[in-house]
Scaffold this motif. Sequence first.
Motif, PDB file in Angstrom:
ATOM      1  N   VAL A 145       5.825  -0.499   8.732  1.00  0.00           N
ATOM      2  CA  VAL A 145       6.185  -1.507   9.740  1.00  0.00           C
ATOM      3  C   VAL A 145       5.346  -1.410  10.943  1.00  0.00           C
ATOM      4  CG1 VAL A 145       7.867  -2.665  11.206  1.00  0.00           C
ATOM      5  CG2 VAL A 145       8.498  -2.253   8.910  1.00  0.00           C
ATOM      6  N   LEU A 146       5.655  -0.036  11.577  1.00  0.00           N
ATOM      7  CA  LEU A 146       4.912   0.139  12.808  1.00  0.00           C
ATOM      8  C   LEU A 146       3.256   0.048  12.426  1.00  0.00           C
ATOM      9  CD1 LEU A 146       6.512   3.402  14.105  1.00  0.00           C
ATOM     10  CD2 LEU A 146       7.123   1.221  14.632  1.00  0.00           C
ATOM     11  N   GLY A 147       2.832   0.490  11.409  1.00  0.00           N
ATOM     12  CA  GLY A 147       1.445   0.311  11.165  1.00  0.00           C
ATOM     13  C   GLY A 147       0.885  -1.147  11.123  1.00  0.00           C
ATOM     14  N   LYS A 148       1.771  -2.207  10.977  1.00  0.00           N
ATOM     15  CA  LYS A 148       1.115  -3.396  10.910  1.00  0.00           C
ATOM     16  C   LYS A 148       1.223  -4.241  12.291  1.00  0.00           C
ATOM     17  CE  LYS A 148       2.758  -4.169   6.192  1.00  0.00           C
ATOM     18  NZ  LYS A 148       3.830  -4.846   5.365  1.00  0.00           N
ATOM     19  N   LEU A 149       2.062  -3.409  13.331  1.00  0.00           N
ATOM     20  CA  LEU A 149       2.182  -3.991  14.475  1.00  0.00           C
ATOM     21  C   LEU A 149       0.947  -4.277  15.532  1.00  0.00           C
ATOM     22  CD1 LEU A 149       5.620  -2.147  15.695  1.00  0.00           C
ATOM     23  CD2 LEU A 149       5.190  -4.611  14.861  1.00  0.00           C
ATOM     24  N   ARG A 150       1.035  -4.996  16.152  1.00  0.00           N
ATOM     25  CA  ARG A 150      -0.388  -5.036  17.175  1.00  0.00           C
ATOM     26  C   ARG A 150       0.471  -4.935  18.515  1.00  0.00           C
ATOM     27  NH1 ARG A 150      -1.524 -10.973  15.664  1.00  0.00           N
ATOM     28  NH2 ARG A 150       0.762 -11.003  15.401  1.00  0.00           N
ATOM     29  N   ILE A 151       0.309  -3.826  19.237  1.00  0.00           N
ATOM     30  CA  ILE A 151       0.959  -3.438  20.491  1.00  0.00           C
ATOM     31  C   ILE A 151      -0.134  -3.504  21.407  1.00  0.00           C
ATOM     32  CG2 ILE A 151       2.170  -1.523  21.669  1.00  0.00           C
ATOM     33  CD1 ILE A 151       2.974  -0.485  18.685  1.00  0.00           C
ATOM     34  N   GLY A 152       0.033  -4.457  22.339  1.00  0.00           N
ATOM     35  CA  GLY A 152      -0.706  -4.467  23.765  1.00  0.00           C
ATOM     36  C   GLY A 152      -0.455  -3.427  24.553  1.00  0.00           C
ATOM     37  N   LEU A 153      -1.455  -3.045  25.427  1.00  0.00           N
ATOM     38  CA  LEU A 153      -1.312  -1.964  26.321  1.00  0.00           C
ATOM     39  C   LEU A 153      -2.470  -1.766  27.168  1.00  0.00           C
ATOM     40  CD1 LEU A 153      -3.553   0.583  25.142  1.00  0.00           C
ATOM     41  CD2 LEU A 153      -1.464   0.636  23.577  1.00  0.00           C
ATOM     42  N   TYR A 154      -2.379  -1.322  28.574  1.00  0.00           N
ATOM     43  CA  TYR A 154      -3.540  -1.522  29.325  1.00  0.00           C
ATOM     44  C   TYR A 154      -4.220   0.039  29.126  1.00  0.00           C
ATOM     45  CZ  TYR A 154      -2.194  -5.690  31.740  1.00  0.00           C
ATOM     46  OH  TYR A 154      -2.055  -6.944  31.925  1.00  0.00           O
ATOM     47  N   ASP A 155      -5.398  -0.171  29.364  1.00  0.00           N
ATOM     48  CA  ASP A 155      -6.238   1.101  28.916  1.00  0.00           C
ATOM     49  C   ASP A 155      -6.094   2.271  29.892  1.00  0.00           C
ATOM     50  OD1 ASP A 155      -7.635   0.088  30.974  1.00  0.00           O
ATOM     51  OD2 ASP A 155      -9.605   0.004  30.024  1.00  0.00           O
ATOM     52  N   ARG A 156      -5.926   3.593  29.529  1.00  0.00           N
ATOM     53  CA  ARG A 156      -5.864   4.616  30.516  1.00  0.00           C
ATOM     54  C   ARG A 156      -4.653   4.675  31.118  1.00  0.00           C
ATOM     55  NH1 ARG A 156     -10.279   3.844  34.881  1.00  0.00           N
ATOM     56  NH2 ARG A 156     -10.272   1.660  34.085  1.00  0.00           N
ATOM     57  N   SER A 157      -3.508   4.097  30.419  1.00  0.00           N
ATOM     58  CA  SER A 157      -2.069   4.071  30.983  1.00  0.00           C
ATOM     59  C   SER A 157      -1.596   4.904  30.073  1.00  0.00           C
ATOM     60  CB  SER A 157      -1.383   2.666  30.514  1.00  0.00           C
ATOM     61  OG  SER A 157      -1.518   2.252  29.266  1.00  0.00           O
ATOM     62  N   PRO A 158      -0.320   5.466  30.563  1.00  0.00           N
ATOM     63  CA  PRO A 158       0.605   6.470  29.581  1.00  0.00           C
ATOM     64  C   PRO A 158       1.118   5.903  28.132  1.00  0.00           C
ATOM     65  CG  PRO A 158       1.518   6.372  31.665  1.00  0.00           C
ATOM     66  CD  PRO A 158       0.522   5.225  31.583  1.00  0.00           C
ATOM     67  N   ALA A 159       0.699   4.388  27.922  1.00  0.00           N
ATOM     68  CA  ALA A 159       1.044   3.868  26.675  1.00  0.00           C
ATOM     69  C   ALA A 159       0.039   4.338  25.821  1.00  0.00           C
ATOM     70  CB  ALA A 159       0.952   2.336  26.936  1.00  0.00           C
ATOM     71  N   SER A 160      -1.156   4.276  26.068  1.00  0.00           N
ATOM     72  CA  SER A 160      -2.320   4.636  24.937  1.00  0.00           C
ATOM     73  C   SER A 160      -2.173   6.094  24.622  1.00  0.00           C
ATOM     74  CB  SER A 160      -3.708   4.379  25.617  1.00  0.00           C
ATOM     75  OG  SER A 160      -3.731   5.190  27.000  1.00  0.00           O
ATOM     76  N   ALA A 161      -1.781   6.833  25.476  1.00  0.00           N
ATOM     77  CA  ALA A 161      -1.525   8.494  25.272  1.00  0.00           C
ATOM     78  C   ALA A 161      -0.282   8.444  24.336  1.00  0.00           C
ATOM     79  CB  ALA A 161      -1.566   9.099  26.494  1.00  0.00           C
ATOM     80  N   TRP A 162       0.665   7.818  24.267  1.00  0.00           N
ATOM     81  CA  TRP A 162       1.901   7.785  23.779  1.00  0.00           C
ATOM     82  C   TRP A 162       1.509   7.361  22.337  1.00  0.00           C
ATOM     83  CZ3 TRP A 162       5.743   3.753  22.461  1.00  0.00           C
ATOM     84  CH2 TRP A 162       6.960   4.264  21.991  1.00  0.00           C
TER      85      TRP A 162
END
Length: 285
Positions: A145-162
């Motif tokens: 399920v997770l592999g099919k998701l499109r998860i928006g995030l801002y570059d160089r944010s903690p989200a991308s590292a997570w």
Amino acid sequence: MKHLRVAALLAALFTAGAASAQNADAPPKREALRVCQDPNNLPFSNTNAEGIENKIAEVFGKALGLPVTYYSFPNRLAFIRNTLRFKLPGQDYPCDIVMGVPAGFDQVSVTKPYYRSTYALVYAPGKGLDHVKTGEDFLKTDRAVLGKLRIGLYDRSPASAWLAKHGLVDSGVPYQIMNADPAQYPGEIIEKDLAVGKIDAAVVWGPIAGFFAKRVKSPVLTVVPLRSEPGIKFDFEMAMGVRYGEREWKQQIEGLIESKRPEIMAILKDFGVPVVDESFAIKTR
């Protein structure tokens, strides 16, 4: 007698000198609460004074008995240099306070923090995430399920590292954190793209997540505050900033932060900000 006259003269000179020094150090009388702001940065500020920081500034202005005025400049590169530190020869500074800076931000003299928030996952219903109430729930979700998701995030944010840490890089949809377009605003990722299904979820700074998820009426979006974890810091304390050397002004603002805390918390709640405590920080023991 001569010695007494000399002593009296020296005392008078000292007193006059001390008074002059006090007058020189005394801050000028304030005619307004002059705020440095971004003109298009909801939920924090805009030119219509509709943001969190605008509302808190109104509370402070009322407490000080001063009108609130704004000096606007896009909060991108060199914001502090072009607002709080900006001064032309023979002119005064255009503004005296930045209403929101991270605690520890070294470009300004930072006040005590007035709230702590954290990055949050925002998701739309029907994407296989309806059970998710915490970051741990998300990571335990079926990888298919997770592999099919499109998860928006801002570059160089903690989200991308997570996402990288947890093997979900391919699910990330990066957005540019610095955009030269003055009409662009951080909440577009939720209000425009998540709301219409271009992406299935987003991981953004908590105030942005809470405000724009609340503003989107359909679909009903869920906001999940994320706890920091080893190697990933999601939570940050927010403070206010004044110029270095303005100690009395900083103390006055800190007094307002303390005395007006109930009003500040009410404003944050009204804007949907996920205010968190220290339990969201990385555990060091």
